[in-house]
Write an enzyme that holds these catalytic residues in place. Structure first.
Site, PDB file in Angstrom:
ATOM      1  N   LYS A 175       1.481  12.172  78.095  1.00 53.55           N
ATOM      2  CA  LYS A 175       2.420  11.066  77.867  1.00 53.55           C
ATOM      3  C   LYS A 175       1.864  10.227  76.742  1.00 53.55           C
ATOM      4  O   LYS A 175       0.846   9.552  76.911  1.00 53.55           O
ATOM      5  CB  LYS A 175       2.545  10.245  79.147  1.00 53.55           C
ATOM      6  CG  LYS A 175       3.455   9.031  79.046  1.00 53.55           C
ATOM      7  CD  LYS A 175       3.475   8.287  80.389  1.00 53.55           C
ATOM      8  CE  LYS A 175       4.452   7.126  80.431  1.00 53.55           C
ATOM      9  NZ  LYS A 175       4.181   6.082  79.455  1.00 53.55           N
ATOM     10  N   TYR A 179      -1.988  10.243  80.773  1.00 55.14           N
ATOM     11  CA  TYR A 179      -1.153   9.091  80.439  1.00 55.14           C
ATOM     12  C   TYR A 179      -1.903   8.202  79.437  1.00 55.14           C
ATOM     13  O   TYR A 179      -2.894   7.560  79.788  1.00 55.14           O
ATOM     14  CB  TYR A 179      -0.884   8.343  81.740  1.00 55.14           C
ATOM     15  CG  TYR A 179       0.019   7.146  81.714  1.00 55.14           C
ATOM     16  CD1 TYR A 179       0.647   6.702  80.577  1.00 55.14           C
ATOM     17  CD2 TYR A 179       0.264   6.450  82.901  1.00 55.14           C
ATOM     18  CE1 TYR A 179       1.486   5.599  80.602  1.00 55.14           C
ATOM     19  CE2 TYR A 179       1.093   5.349  82.938  1.00 55.14           C
ATOM     20  CZ  TYR A 179       1.699   4.933  81.786  1.00 55.14           C
ATOM     21  OH  TYR A 179       2.517   3.833  81.825  1.00 55.14           O
TER      22      TYR A 179
END
Lengths: 305, 305
Positions: free
Chosen positions: A166, A138
């Site tokens: 992400k 992330y």
């Protein structure tokens, strides 16, 4: 080692808020949000993302949220955020999330002292080697203030157990967006998906070849997000851009309020999906005037009530 | 409401590391550091500052560190860091620190989502109104990424219970430093002290009129810091600058390693004050080559062994 299952990490992943009430988890409100996402037909639910206030909740609260999400998500896979400042805390959150039935873990390199690339790589290496479900890396520089390089994406994505990256918002220019995504794609092993965040440019990210949209608005307004995802899937880029453009007043509110979370909390409160003051203090909710404007925007957008 | 006691918030406040060993508190090492500071004659000890890794420790660990510091500090006042992402957690840390005997609380606006000025003001208002000991407002943009304005210093310093403002490094130019400190001073009520941090420019900060130095190096190398403070007190600015300049190789190491904590942990480990790998993961210690350089610098500086 977990198998990578790339199809699970494509499409629309919705990030619900974790509403509070008087500084306690508002579990009924959270369950209502999860059920709303399942009914809308999102591809996955990511509990305890940044929008889900993971960085503010203690271990027990996070375990409760993870269990609650899985219990009410039916067949929809649930990903769970496990970030924390200390590696041993991350591992404890990872274990609790897996016990709760998480299909994958979402990990941002949360920091207090600025982290080095080696710190971050070792963090991901440690967590993937201790986890039996896949991990989504992330990259959220707006909250972690850590900036990934493409080289670091490549090092981390090569770890067994990494399923998806992400990434923050892509450039708004379509060609620049495509070049950006292609450059990241070239650095990743096959099977590791790229998911875009930064809702305002998510349509462009999907059109540029991102496999997934890790979406803030989908956590509260799933239909509005699904319209963008469906038109991209139908091969209608102009319509996808028009669906995103329709939400421009929302993107403007995000920009004006320094991010999406305060605005989305106000939207959820306005729609009766959370009680007022649902954010963890010290995050103050919007003022009365600002809320009135959010309410006007939501009515004007004709999104689901 | 606590009485402001300005003299307590002047002079040298030393920030000890909180050494870990295999991811557990190394309490003997911490006690050794505290006793070293008392023996050197620092004016106060701030446990659980950024250097003391407060942002990585859980509630029980923080309470243990606070108790341990007070128990071994003798007559030296102990200030305790209480920052956390959530206001209710800050209040819990504040209560534990007071129960442990903290003479004051140190509070930085730790954030995950970027904070607004109103968020930060309300945080300080809430904490001061719940605390019976004074609070030091801690401006550390390098770790919190929140930037205070002078206006916000003024709003917060006007709260009953605020005793001191810990400001980041001052400009290295003496006149600019003096103007900077005077501008802050003009915004604060009488009795609220200004403490400088950013060790490399601390001598300049003290010469520019700061009342205190909230010092990283003093937590491990108190004599080196005391030499600077004493020469400033003696009205010998050139000598104070020379004492600071003598430590330039250390300031260069701080700059090269993205801050002071990794270097100071290596110094403490080199001097036998902490075991190797004393930082909380994911913060990796320095490499072997980097440690060898730290050892060379320390030997060259002729600081206390």
């Amino acid at each position: 080692m977990p198998n990578r299952n790339p199809t699970m990490f494509t499409g629309l992943s919705a990030f619900p808020l974790t509403p509070l009430r008087h500084d306690e988890l508002d579990e009924p409100a959270f369950i209502g949000l999860v059920e709303r996402l399942v009914a809308a037909g999102v591809d996955s639910i990511t509990a305890l993302g940044s929008t889900g206030s993971y960085a503010y909740l203690d271990r027990d609260e996070r375990a409760r949220v993870a269990r609650s999400a899985v219990a009410h998500a039916g067949d929809v896979p649930v990903f769970v955020g496990i970030g924390a400042t200390r590696t041993s805390q991350v591992l404890a959150h990872a274990e609790a999330a897996q016990e709760a039935g998480a299909a994958a873990l979402l990990l941002a390199p949360v920091s207090y002292q600025p982290l080095t690339e080696d710190d971050v790589f070792e963090l991901f290496r440690t967590v993937t080697s201790h986890s039996s479900v896949p991990v989504i890396a992330y990259d959220n520089p707006g909250t972690t203030r850590f900036t990934f390089t493409t080289e670091l994406y490549a090092r981390i994505a090569a770890l067994e157990g990494i399923a998806s990256i992400k990434i923050p918002g892509v450039p708004s220019d379509p060609e620049a967006a495509r070049a950006h995504v292609q450059q990241i794609r070239a650095a990743l092993p096959p099977g590791v998906t790229i998911g875009v965040s930064g809702d305002a440019h998510a349509a462009e990210g999907l059109l540029a070849g991102c496999d997934a949209w890790y979406s803030v608005i989908a956590g509260t307004l799933p239909e509005a997000a699904l319209r963008i995802v469906r038109t991209v899937r139908q091969g209608s880029p102009d319509q996808a851009r028009a669906e995103s453009q329709r939400l421009a007043p929302l993107w403007e509110l995000f920009a004006r309020h320094g991010g999406s979370i305060r605005v989305m909390a106000a939207v959820a409160e306005e729609l009766g999906l959370a009680q007022e003051s649902s954010l963890p203090l010290p995050l103050l909710g919007l003022t009365e005037d600002q809320r009135a404007e959010v309410a006007r925007v939501i009515r004007g957008l004709d999104v689901e009530q």
